[in-house]
Design an enzyme around this catalytic site. Sequence first.
Site, PDB file in Angstrom:
ATOM      1  N   ASP A  26       0.836  -1.209   0.000  1.00 33.90           N
ATOM      2  CA  ASP A  26       0.000   0.000   0.000  1.00 33.90           C
ATOM      3  C   ASP A  26       0.870   1.258   0.000  1.00 33.90           C
ATOM      4  O   ASP A  26       2.002   1.246   0.487  1.00 33.90           O
ATOM      5  CB  ASP A  26      -0.910  -0.018   1.233  1.00 33.90           C
ATOM      6  N   TRP A  31       2.782   8.013  -2.627  1.00 33.49           N
ATOM      7  CA  TRP A  31       4.185   8.159  -3.054  1.00 33.49           C
ATOM      8  C   TRP A  31       4.250   9.069  -4.287  1.00 33.49           C
ATOM      9  O   TRP A  31       5.084   9.966  -4.367  1.00 33.49           O
ATOM     10  CB  TRP A  31       4.768   6.778  -3.374  1.00 33.49           C
ATOM     11  N   HIS A  43       2.122   3.347  -9.024  1.00 35.92           N
ATOM     12  CA  HIS A  43       1.890   1.927  -9.310  1.00 35.92           C
ATOM     13  C   HIS A  43       3.042   1.370 -10.149  1.00 35.92           C
ATOM     14  O   HIS A  43       3.491   0.249  -9.944  1.00 35.92           O
ATOM     15  CB  HIS A  43       0.563   1.730 -10.049  1.00 35.92           C
ATOM     16  N   SER A  71      -7.558  -5.534  -4.821  1.00 30.23           N
ATOM     17  CA  SER A  71      -8.572  -6.176  -3.973  1.00 30.23           C
ATOM     18  C   SER A  71      -9.931  -6.208  -4.667  1.00 30.23           C
ATOM     19  O   SER A  71     -10.171  -5.469  -5.622  1.00 30.23           O
ATOM     20  CB  SER A  71      -8.691  -5.429  -2.639  1.00 30.23           C
ATOM     21  N   GLU A  73     -12.363  -4.925  -3.647  1.00 32.74           N
ATOM     22  CA  GLU A  73     -12.964  -3.597  -3.423  1.00 32.74           C
ATOM     23  C   GLU A  73     -12.322  -2.518  -4.304  1.00 32.74           C
ATOM     24  O   GLU A  73     -12.869  -1.422  -4.439  1.00 32.74           O
ATOM     25  CB  GLU A  73     -12.823  -3.193  -1.947  1.00 32.74           C
ATOM     26  N   TRP A  75     -12.231  -2.233  -7.383  1.00 32.29           N
ATOM     27  CA  TRP A  75     -13.051  -1.856  -8.549  1.00 32.29           C
ATOM     28  C   TRP A  75     -13.779  -0.542  -8.298  1.00 32.29           C
ATOM     29  O   TRP A  75     -14.266   0.086  -9.232  1.00 32.29           O
ATOM     30  CB  TRP A  75     -14.088  -2.949  -8.857  1.00 32.29           C
ATOM     31  N   LEU A 137      10.740 -20.563  -5.017  1.00 33.48           N
ATOM     32  CA  LEU A 137       9.718 -19.712  -4.402  1.00 33.48           C
ATOM     33  C   LEU A 137       8.363 -19.858  -5.108  1.00 33.48           C
ATOM     34  O   LEU A 137       8.311 -19.889  -6.343  1.00 33.48           O
ATOM     35  CB  LEU A 137      10.178 -18.247  -4.499  1.00 33.48           C
ATOM     36  N   ARG A 194       2.283  -4.846   6.192  1.00 38.66           N
ATOM     37  CA  ARG A 194       1.505  -3.845   5.458  1.00 38.66           C
ATOM     38  C   ARG A 194       2.320  -2.573   5.392  1.00 38.66           C
ATOM     39  O   ARG A 194       2.745  -2.045   6.426  1.00 38.66           O
ATOM     40  CB  ARG A 194       0.156  -3.556   6.122  1.00 38.66           C
TER      41      ARG A 194
HETATM   42  C1  IPE Z   1      -5.355  -2.772  -0.028  1.00 42.70           C
HETATM   43  O1  IPE Z   1      -5.023  -1.453  -0.245  1.00 42.70           O
HETATM   44  C2  IPE Z   1      -5.352  -3.514  -1.319  1.00 42.70           C
HETATM   45  C3  IPE Z   1      -4.078  -3.591  -2.021  1.00 42.70           C
HETATM   46  C4  IPE Z   1      -2.911  -3.190  -1.594  1.00 42.70           C
HETATM   47  C5  IPE Z   1      -4.145  -4.193  -3.297  1.00 42.70           C
HETATM   48  P1  IPE Z   1      -6.150  -0.321  -0.327  1.00 42.70           P
HETATM   49  O2  IPE Z   1      -5.442   0.978  -0.435  1.00 42.70           O
HETATM   50  O3  IPE Z   1      -7.125  -0.636  -1.402  1.00 42.70           O
HETATM   51  O4  IPE Z   1      -6.862  -0.496   1.080  1.00 42.70           O
HETATM   52  P2  IPE Z   1      -7.935   0.439   1.816  1.00 42.70           P
HETATM   53  O5  IPE Z   1      -9.042   0.672   0.849  1.00 42.70           O
HETATM   54  O6  IPE Z   1      -7.231   1.706   2.168  1.00 42.70           O
HETATM   55  O7  IPE Z   1      -8.335  -0.349   3.017  1.00 42.70           O
HETATM   56  C1  IPE Z   2      -1.763   0.225  -3.307  1.00 45.19           C
HETATM   57  O1  IPE Z   2      -1.506   1.575  -3.359  1.00 45.19           O
HETATM   58  C2  IPE Z   2      -1.974  -0.356  -4.691  1.00 45.19           C
HETATM   59  C3  IPE Z   2      -3.364  -0.724  -4.988  1.00 45.19           C
HETATM   60  C4  IPE Z   2      -4.352  -0.755  -4.148  1.00 45.19           C
HETATM   61  C5  IPE Z   2      -3.634  -1.111  -6.364  1.00 45.19           C
HETATM   62  P1  IPE Z   2      -2.679   2.645  -3.298  1.00 45.19           P
HETATM   63  O2  IPE Z   2      -3.079   2.958  -4.703  1.00 45.19           O
HETATM   64  O3  IPE Z   2      -3.769   2.184  -2.420  1.00 45.19           O
HETATM   65  O4  IPE Z   2      -1.916   3.879  -2.668  1.00 45.19           O
HETATM   66  P2  IPE Z   2      -2.512   4.914  -1.626  1.00 45.19           P
HETATM   67  O5  IPE Z   2      -3.002   4.140  -0.445  1.00 45.19           O
HETATM   68  O6  IPE Z   2      -3.611   5.656  -2.311  1.00 45.19           O
HETATM   69  O7  IPE Z   2      -1.339   5.786  -1.312  1.00 45.19           O
HETATM   70 MG    MG Z   3      -4.146   2.441  -0.427  1.00 41.60          MG
END
Ligand code: IPE
Ligand code: IPE
Ligand code: MG
Length: 260
Positions: A26, A31, A43, A71, A73, A75, A137, A194
Amino acid sequence: MDSTGTESTLAKAAARIPRHVAIIMDGNGRWAQERGLPRFAGHKAGVETVRSVVEQCVMLKIEALTLFAFSSENWRRPATEVSLLMDLFMLALNREVKRLKRNNVRLRIIGDHGGFPPKLQAKILEAEQTTSECSGLTLQIAANYGGRWDLTQAARNIARQVAAGQLEPDAITEDTLSGNLSTKGLPDPDLFIRTGGEQRLSNFLLWQSAYAELYLTNVLWPDFTPAVFNRALQDFAGRQRRFGRTTEQVRQHSGNFSDD
Ligand code: IPE
Ligand code: IPE
Ligand code: MG
């Protein structure tokens, strides 16, 4: 488990290297935003971090690495970000599979593949097949994954076996459940990392992480260098895992208990 497996398990317990590391990657968006860049740049940078973490796991002979990439979610994000993430996933599969195979890494994509565009689904199958014989791995990329989805699809599988008369309801055990999850065949995660500073599970590996050691860091995923990963591994090595027992019981057994 064969004797080599037992030896390697004991060696790892002694060195306190986790057999299975799971990571919620995350902080990519923040970043990028900190640098005045579009979220997508974060990304892209995150893919480089994946490469370096995989290399480190190969070097350390860690058995399994599960990375949360998208995840169930996610989407809900703006359509443009979702579509760029799908493109990046496709690109990464195209680019990285040969390297994974060279490094004897077996790739598994866990999650609901049915939610992806057909071209991506085909690419996923191809990538998994290309590396299916690799014995180093196991790299699991969790994509369109949710812990609740995983438990739901396991329940459906088990119900089908019961309906077909192949399984008695009373014969269902915790192992039956584990054996029907998308992570079947792998040990549960020992270390659950995390990045990005949040203190939540976000629906990742809910059943499998029952006894995982948590390591939450403010470091954003693109900044997760080998040194940061080493710090997490060192922290893990210093933990006492009790699995419900007392400190004295664990000491008497040199800390080599597993959760069974
Ligand atoms: C969790 O990160 C999912 C992934 C890293 C793929 P999110 O940024 O989507 O999590 P929430 O929504 O803040 O909980
Ligand atoms: C995690 O980084 C990657 C995905 C969930 C795809 P985020 O995109 O959630 O980054 P923040 O949390 O917005 O910084
Ligand atoms: Mg995030």
